[in-house]
Scaffold this active site. Sequence first.
Site, PDB file in Angstrom:
ATOM      1  N   HIS A 159       7.658  -3.377   8.572  1.00  0.00           N
ATOM      2  CA  HIS A 159       6.389  -3.070   9.249  1.00  0.00           C
ATOM      3  C   HIS A 159       6.618  -2.852  10.752  1.00  0.00           C
ATOM      4  O   HIS A 159       5.659  -2.877  11.531  1.00  0.00           O
ATOM      5  CB  HIS A 159       5.390  -4.210   9.057  1.00  0.00           C
ATOM      6  CG  HIS A 159       4.863  -4.353   7.658  1.00  0.00           C
ATOM      7  ND1 HIS A 159       4.438  -3.285   6.908  1.00  0.00           N
ATOM      8  CD2 HIS A 159       4.674  -5.455   6.873  1.00  0.00           C
ATOM      9  CE1 HIS A 159       4.017  -3.730   5.719  1.00  0.00           C
ATOM     10  NE2 HIS A 159       4.164  -5.027   5.680  1.00  0.00           N
ATOM     11  N   ARG A 199      -2.573   4.727   6.411  1.00  0.00           N
ATOM     12  CA  ARG A 199      -3.861   4.653   5.717  1.00  0.00           C
ATOM     13  C   ARG A 199      -4.967   4.671   6.762  1.00  0.00           C
ATOM     14  O   ARG A 199      -4.765   4.194   7.887  1.00  0.00           O
ATOM     15  CB  ARG A 199      -3.912   3.342   4.943  1.00  0.00           C
ATOM     16  CG  ARG A 199      -5.158   3.157   4.104  1.00  0.00           C
ATOM     17  CD  ARG A 199      -5.096   1.813   3.396  1.00  0.00           C
ATOM     18  NE  ARG A 199      -6.094   1.720   2.353  1.00  0.00           N
ATOM     19  CZ  ARG A 199      -6.286   0.635   1.617  1.00  0.00           C
ATOM     20  NH1 ARG A 199      -5.528  -0.444   1.812  1.00  0.00           N
ATOM     21  NH2 ARG A 199      -7.222   0.612   0.693  1.00  0.00           N
ATOM     22  N   SER A 211      -8.670  -4.312   4.356  1.00  0.00           N
ATOM     23  CA  SER A 211      -7.615  -4.834   3.497  1.00  0.00           C
ATOM     24  C   SER A 211      -6.873  -5.990   4.179  1.00  0.00           C
ATOM     25  O   SER A 211      -6.590  -7.017   3.555  1.00  0.00           O
ATOM     26  CB  SER A 211      -6.653  -3.705   3.128  1.00  0.00           C
ATOM     27  OG  SER A 211      -5.640  -4.154   2.267  1.00  0.00           O
ATOM     28  N   GLY A 217      -7.754  -1.318  -4.099  1.00  0.00           N
ATOM     29  CA  GLY A 217      -7.017  -0.057  -4.209  1.00  0.00           C
ATOM     30  C   GLY A 217      -7.891   1.178  -4.091  1.00  0.00           C
ATOM     31  O   GLY A 217      -7.684   2.157  -4.784  1.00  0.00           O
TER      32      GLY A 217
HETATM   33  P1  A3P Z   1      -6.759  -3.061  -0.774  1.00  0.00           P
HETATM   34  O1  A3P Z   1      -6.696  -4.404  -0.131  1.00  0.00           O
HETATM   35  O2  A3P Z   1      -7.725  -2.159  -0.074  1.00  0.00           O
HETATM   36  O3  A3P Z   1      -7.017  -3.132  -2.227  1.00  0.00           O
HETATM   37  P2  A3P Z   1       0.541  -2.896   1.229  1.00  0.00           P
HETATM   38  O4  A3P Z   1       1.307  -2.637  -0.010  1.00  0.00           O
HETATM   39  O5  A3P Z   1       1.005  -2.089   2.385  1.00  0.00           O
HETATM   40  O6  A3P Z   1       0.440  -4.364   1.506  1.00  0.00           O
HETATM   41  O7  A3P Z   1      -0.957  -2.370   0.972  1.00  0.00           O
HETATM   42  C1  A3P Z   1      -1.812  -3.052   0.093  1.00  0.00           C
HETATM   43  C2  A3P Z   1      -3.010  -2.178  -0.217  1.00  0.00           C
HETATM   44  O8  A3P Z   1      -2.587  -1.089  -1.045  1.00  0.00           O
HETATM   45  C3  A3P Z   1      -4.086  -2.930  -0.982  1.00  0.00           C
HETATM   46  O9  A3P Z   1      -5.331  -2.352  -0.592  1.00  0.00           O
HETATM   47  C4  A3P Z   1      -3.697  -2.596  -2.407  1.00  0.00           C
HETATM   48  O10 A3P Z   1      -4.713  -2.772  -3.344  1.00  0.00           O
HETATM   49  C5  A3P Z   1      -3.334  -1.129  -2.258  1.00  0.00           C
HETATM   50  N1  A3P Z   1      -2.518  -0.646  -3.375  1.00  0.00           N
HETATM   51  C6  A3P Z   1      -1.384  -1.172  -3.861  1.00  0.00           C
HETATM   52  N2  A3P Z   1      -0.943  -0.487  -4.928  1.00  0.00           N
HETATM   53  C7  A3P Z   1      -1.827   0.512  -5.125  1.00  0.00           C
HETATM   54  C8  A3P Z   1      -1.928   1.566  -6.090  1.00  0.00           C
HETATM   55  N3  A3P Z   1      -1.032   1.712  -7.063  1.00  0.00           N
HETATM   56  N4  A3P Z   1      -2.978   2.410  -5.974  1.00  0.00           N
HETATM   57  C9  A3P Z   1      -3.892   2.272  -4.989  1.00  0.00           C
HETATM   58  N5  A3P Z   1      -3.852   1.291  -4.062  1.00  0.00           N
HETATM   59  C10 A3P Z   1      -2.837   0.420  -4.130  1.00  0.00           C
END
Ligand code: A3P
Length: 280
Positions: free
Chosen positions: A89, A111, A119, A242
Amino acid sequence: QSSVLHKFKGILFSTMSSEELLNSLDFFNAREDDVFLVSYPKSGTHWIAEVIGNIPNAQISLTSPIELGDISKFDELKMNCKRRVIPTHLSYNMLPVNIKQKQCKIIYIIRNPKDTAVSLFHYYRDNPNLPGIETWAAFFELFLRGDVVYGSWFDHVLSWEEHKNDKNILIIFYEEMKRDLSKSIKKITTFLGINVSDSEISKIAGKTSFSEMKNNAAKENCDPNHTICALTSNRNLVFRKGAVGDWINYFTAKQRRIFDELFTEKMKHSELARHFEDYS
Ligand code: A3P
């Protein structure tokens, strides 16, 4: 300030990223075939990692984040004989200098910041490795000020902005993955130089759908060697909703106005930011 975070060069980090390690990042020896998976937290890092992990015959090994752990980290990474995919990160400025010198491939996922904020708010609430937070209103203030883990979203994206056209950097948007996952998978495999057929791409898309990933996380035990985000190895904390546009359920009209004003000011020269005009 809480005990789970500490400041390094003015930016908040998890205490699981030791100061010694953060201080030593420039001593990291990159390999020419290393791939870095870079993001501001909650931008879809696990999603891309899962895509890469499901490419058939990719001969890669997904490591834990470069900034997670203590000074023994680099020895641990050295043990890995395969082509490494290393998540992080870190902002562009903090990225180990050797990665830039060797022009390693880098995938940067972005994003829209309002959904990212919502999130991250939930991550703060659910993740024991992050400070507790009372209300969305309180978190909103912290996010605007960049007083959150890994600092300001705006500064993070701006640090990558200047490098968006570098040939070793691929920028992927979360919203673009939501719209057409197969197309994004194709972009990623082409960028990595791996040949994948269309039918294999649809298979990867099936395995990396939100529901599939969420269900699998619920079934597996949390494995510290399978850590994508330096803030948790518990994948159950990752898959929340998601969705694109969930911010509308949290931002008040006033918060939206304040956010948009700051966004316009901070991102006025940003081409990457233009992508988000549809999501505000
Ligand atoms: P939300 O909290 O909005 O649901 P990271 O992997 O960088 O930590 O990001 C996490 C975010 O990506 C979360 O968002 C998670 O739900 C979403 N995410 C992870 N896998 C996903 C997928 N296959 N499709 C859509 N969103 C996804």
